[in-house]
Scaffold this active site. Sequence first.
Site, PDB file in Angstrom:
ATOM      1  N   LYS A 166       0.867  -1.187   0.000  1.00 18.05           N
ATOM      2  CA  LYS A 166       0.000   0.000   0.000  1.00 18.05           C
ATOM      3  C   LYS A 166       0.901   1.234   0.000  1.00 18.05           C
ATOM      4  CE  LYS A 166      -2.087   3.157   1.984  1.00 18.05           C
ATOM      5  NZ  LYS A 166      -1.866   4.510   1.437  1.00 18.05           N
ATOM      6  N   GLY A 224       6.531   5.221   8.239  1.00 19.11           N
ATOM      7  CA  GLY A 224       5.684   6.407   8.205  1.00 19.11           C
ATOM      8  C   GLY A 224       5.790   7.141   9.531  1.00 19.11           C
ATOM      9  N   SER A 225       4.772   7.905   9.843  1.00 18.93           N
ATOM     10  CA  SER A 225       4.846   8.746  11.045  1.00 18.93           C
ATOM     11  C   SER A 225       4.629   7.913  12.317  1.00 18.93           C
ATOM     12  CB  SER A 225       3.785   9.835  10.962  1.00 18.93           C
ATOM     13  OG  SER A 225       2.502   9.237  10.914  1.00 18.93           O
ATOM     14  N   THR A 226       5.116   8.444  13.413  1.00 18.22           N
ATOM     15  CA  THR A 226       4.920   7.795  14.713  1.00 18.22           C
ATOM     16  C   THR A 226       3.433   7.726  15.054  1.00 18.22           C
ATOM     17  OG1 THR A 226       7.116   8.348  15.493  1.00 18.22           O
ATOM     18  CG2 THR A 226       5.429   8.085  17.189  1.00 18.22           C
ATOM     19  N   GLY A 230       2.053   4.884  13.138  1.00 21.08           N
ATOM     20  CA  GLY A 230       2.674   3.655  13.653  1.00 21.08           C
ATOM     21  C   GLY A 230       1.961   3.181  14.920  1.00 21.08           C
ATOM     22  N   GLU A 276       8.838   1.755  11.362  1.00 20.63           N
ATOM     23  CA  GLU A 276       9.998   2.645  11.124  1.00 20.63           C
ATOM     24  C   GLU A 276       9.406   4.034  11.055  1.00 20.63           C
ATOM     25  OE1 GLU A 276      13.187   1.674  10.362  1.00 20.63           O
ATOM     26  OE2 GLU A 276      13.013  -0.383   9.661  1.00 20.63           O
ATOM     27  N   CYS A 306      13.448  10.912   7.246  1.00 19.76           N
ATOM     28  CA  CYS A 306      13.244  10.478   8.631  1.00 19.76           C
ATOM     29  C   CYS A 306      14.474  10.768   9.488  1.00 19.76           C
ATOM     30  CB  CYS A 306      12.920   8.998   8.661  1.00 19.76           C
ATOM     31  SG  CYS A 306      14.087   8.017   7.705  1.00 19.76           S
ATOM     32  N   GLU A 336       9.043  16.684  15.021  1.00 17.29           N
ATOM     33  CA  GLU A 336       9.540  16.424  13.669  1.00 17.29           C
ATOM     34  C   GLU A 336       8.843  17.379  12.695  1.00 17.29           C
ATOM     35  OE1 GLU A 336       8.360  12.753  11.675  1.00 17.29           O
ATOM     36  OE2 GLU A 336      10.420  12.513  10.970  1.00 17.29           O
TER      37      GLU A 336
HETATM   38  P1  NAD Z   1       2.114   8.766   7.345  1.00 16.04           P
HETATM   39  O1  NAD Z   1       2.243   8.063   8.637  1.00 16.04           O
HETATM   40  O2  NAD Z   1       1.141   9.868   7.233  1.00 16.04           O
HETATM   41  O3  NAD Z   1       1.739   7.732   6.181  1.00 16.04           O
HETATM   42  C1  NAD Z   1       2.510   6.574   5.960  1.00 16.04           C
HETATM   43  C2  NAD Z   1       1.645   5.520   5.306  1.00 16.04           C
HETATM   44  O4  NAD Z   1       0.618   5.164   6.223  1.00 16.04           O
HETATM   45  C3  NAD Z   1       0.947   5.985   4.030  1.00 16.04           C
HETATM   46  O5  NAD Z   1       0.930   4.942   3.100  1.00 16.04           O
HETATM   47  C4  NAD Z   1      -0.456   6.287   4.510  1.00 16.04           C
HETATM   48  O6  NAD Z   1      -1.430   6.170   3.499  1.00 16.04           O
HETATM   49  C5  NAD Z   1      -0.648   5.215   5.568  1.00 16.04           C
HETATM   50  N1  NAD Z   1      -1.687   5.522   6.557  1.00 16.04           N
HETATM   51  C6  NAD Z   1      -2.135   6.725   6.950  1.00 16.04           C
HETATM   52  N2  NAD Z   1      -3.131   6.574   7.854  1.00 16.04           N
HETATM   53  C7  NAD Z   1      -3.299   5.249   8.043  1.00 16.04           C
HETATM   54  C8  NAD Z   1      -4.151   4.464   8.863  1.00 16.04           C
HETATM   55  N3  NAD Z   1      -5.057   5.028   9.672  1.00 16.04           N
HETATM   56  N4  NAD Z   1      -4.028   3.122   8.801  1.00 16.04           N
HETATM   57  C9  NAD Z   1      -3.126   2.535   7.997  1.00 16.04           C
HETATM   58  N5  NAD Z   1      -2.291   3.227   7.188  1.00 16.04           N
HETATM   59  C10 NAD Z   1      -2.377   4.573   7.215  1.00 16.04           C
HETATM   60  O7  NAD Z   1       3.602   9.237   6.967  1.00 16.04           O
HETATM   61  P2  NAD Z   1       4.075  10.041   5.695  1.00 16.04           P
HETATM   62  O8  NAD Z   1       3.613  11.458   5.861  1.00 16.04           O
HETATM   63  O9  NAD Z   1       3.717   9.310   4.456  1.00 16.04           O
HETATM   64  O10 NAD Z   1       5.660   9.944   5.843  1.00 16.04           O
HETATM   65  C11 NAD Z   1       6.385  10.765   6.664  1.00 16.04           C
HETATM   66  C12 NAD Z   1       6.764  10.067   7.959  1.00 16.04           C
HETATM   67  O11 NAD Z   1       7.457   8.856   7.651  1.00 16.04           O
HETATM   68  C13 NAD Z   1       7.715  10.875   8.802  1.00 16.04           C
HETATM   69  O12 NAD Z   1       7.306  10.844  10.135  1.00 16.04           O
HETATM   70  C14 NAD Z   1       9.060  10.163   8.617  1.00 16.04           C
HETATM   71  O13 NAD Z   1       9.952  10.345   9.672  1.00 16.04           O
HETATM   72  C15 NAD Z   1       8.613   8.765   8.483  1.00 16.04           C
HETATM   73  N6  NAD Z   1       9.649   7.947   7.826  1.00 16.04           N
HETATM   74  C16 NAD Z   1      10.394   7.095   8.607  1.00 16.04           C
HETATM   75  C17 NAD Z   1      11.429   6.344   8.034  1.00 16.04           C
HETATM   76  C18 NAD Z   1      12.259   5.405   8.866  1.00 16.04           C
HETATM   77  O14 NAD Z   1      12.972   4.585   8.303  1.00 16.04           O
HETATM   78  N7  NAD Z   1      12.239   5.475  10.194  1.00 16.04           N
HETATM   79  C19 NAD Z   1      11.688   6.459   6.670  1.00 16.04           C
HETATM   80  C20 NAD Z   1      10.907   7.334   5.910  1.00 16.04           C
HETATM   81  C21 NAD Z   1       9.889   8.073   6.514  1.00 16.04           C
END
Ligand code: NAD
Length: 497
Positions: free
Chosen positions: A189, A242-244, A247, A265, A300, A400
């Site tokens: 996804k 994705g975001s904390t 997560g 992550e 990130c 962040e």
């Molecule tokens: P996000 O958490 O908004 O989205 C990430 C993914 O989660 C997307 O595919 C989104 O559609 C999905 N998502 C959103 N809501 C959801 C839900 N309720 N249930 C299931 N899935 C859902 O993050 P973003 O804005 O896409 O990315 C930025 C974040 O990612 C930052 O916080 C960054 O630090 C983090 N990131 C971490 C790493 C790492 O390796 N630690 C690497 C890259 C990015």
Amino acid sequence: MHTLAHWRENAALLKPETRHFIDGAYVPASDERTFSSINPATGRPVAEIARGTARDIDTAVAAARRSFRKGVWSRMAPRARMRIMQAFADLIEANGEKLALLDTLEMGKPISSSLGVDLPASVNAIRFFAETIDKIEGVVTNTDVSALHYILRQPLGVVGLIVPWNYPLMMACWKLGPALATGNSIVLKPAEQSSLSALMLGELFVQAGGPPGVLNVVTGLGEEVGKALALHMDVDKIGFTGSTEIGKLLLIYAGQSNMKRVTTECGGKSPQIILSDYDDLDTAAAYAVDGIYSNQGEVCSAGSRILVDRKIHDAFVERFIATAGKRYAVGDPLDPSTTMGPLVDKRQQERVLGYVDGAVKEGAKLELGGRRSETFAEGAYVEPTLFSKVMPGMQIAREEVFGPVAAIMPVDGADHALSIANDSIYGLAASIWTKDLATAHRFARDVEAGVVWVNCYEHGDMTSIWGGFKQTGNGRDKCLEALTQFSQTKSVWLNLG
Ligand code: NAD
């Protein structure tokens, strides 16, 4: 590297596939709805993409489960699987220009980065994990002579991969590599801001000889398809970047459904520490600038907290500003000379500018940027920004931002720097610049971060682990350890008595 005219021409000719890729074929959303993907550099639409539903997730999970049960991938001979993954990597490389262009159009990163950084890293990830397939071993333990006991390492089953938009192709490949190498079937996804390269990955895998149903891609909104995938009773694991905030939700969804495994992550607020004994300030400043401004700061591991020994603070700020001016300027991401594109969308632009306003109100000193771009007013641009006189309690030092905003704070020596570095809910990366070996080793040991750099930043290859401490999450990408996150052990005891 091609010219701006080449990329513009290719962008105009692009006809990307916009439907889900399920069981080896492109299919529309079950209710045929779509959502718009917007080019953040221009504000114009790139494509209308299938807006998935919970039913689409059911269909994709069922296809993945069927392929897993049949063993078309999970029980394929290791070297045959390896050849397909190698062919998959070759096809990603061969289609690199198109994949890079799709990422740049959808999320705004400079084409020089999508082609020069993300693409090779993605190909390397698939190759690295392909090479591990026939090296994954079980263990025979040392039992009494009346028994033989061995431990098998087996795939988990159906794995859901949920990835972000900041490195669309690369984040997908970092997860696909170990998930495929260990024999799982997958539903990927992508983030709604960057779906198109992921859809192509599904097709390339089948072109490479991958059995249909092993890699499925469902596009759509996080709170719709992402949530449906994470709550699904027949998904064995979610691998998430994705975001904390999201997560944490995924951990809840796992508890509300089938206790599926979840690896996360997530975010970061990584410190870059420059001590006064490090006499090459030009080099440290160049790394610090790249550490925060590359990929528009949407990284990130962005080194967003720069902790500088008070003795060299003013000189460092001066160098930082001069270096940033030379290395980073906003521009058209299709122009190969551009070093900073727009942020992913207008919402992110407003969010980042909100942090800038907040920092000014809290008393930090705006040294650089802090504005939209006047030249590229239609895009979601924010100029490279620097604050000095930042205090550890300020929002800009704690949260962040995920944009090109650096916060410089003065510190008094290594111990003081370490205590500020560790004063964060996050723990992804950290760096220290020092000539003193003992200081460097002590810092590496004591800093609460999953990745530590000494006298460099963002260095590494596929053998180095990627993942964090604390609320950055529990995942580990890239390294051999990633294989353990997509497989499980089974104990087999034979009575020889
Ligand atoms: P996000 O958490 O908004 O989205 C990430 C993914 O989660 C997307 O595919 C989104 O559609 C999905 N998502 C959103 N809501 C959801 C839900 N309720 N249930 C299931 N899935 C859902 O993050 P973003 O804005 O896409 O990315 C930025 C974040 O990612 C930052 O916080 C960054 O630090 C983090 N990131 C971490 C790493 C790492 O390796 N630690 C690497 C890259 C990015």
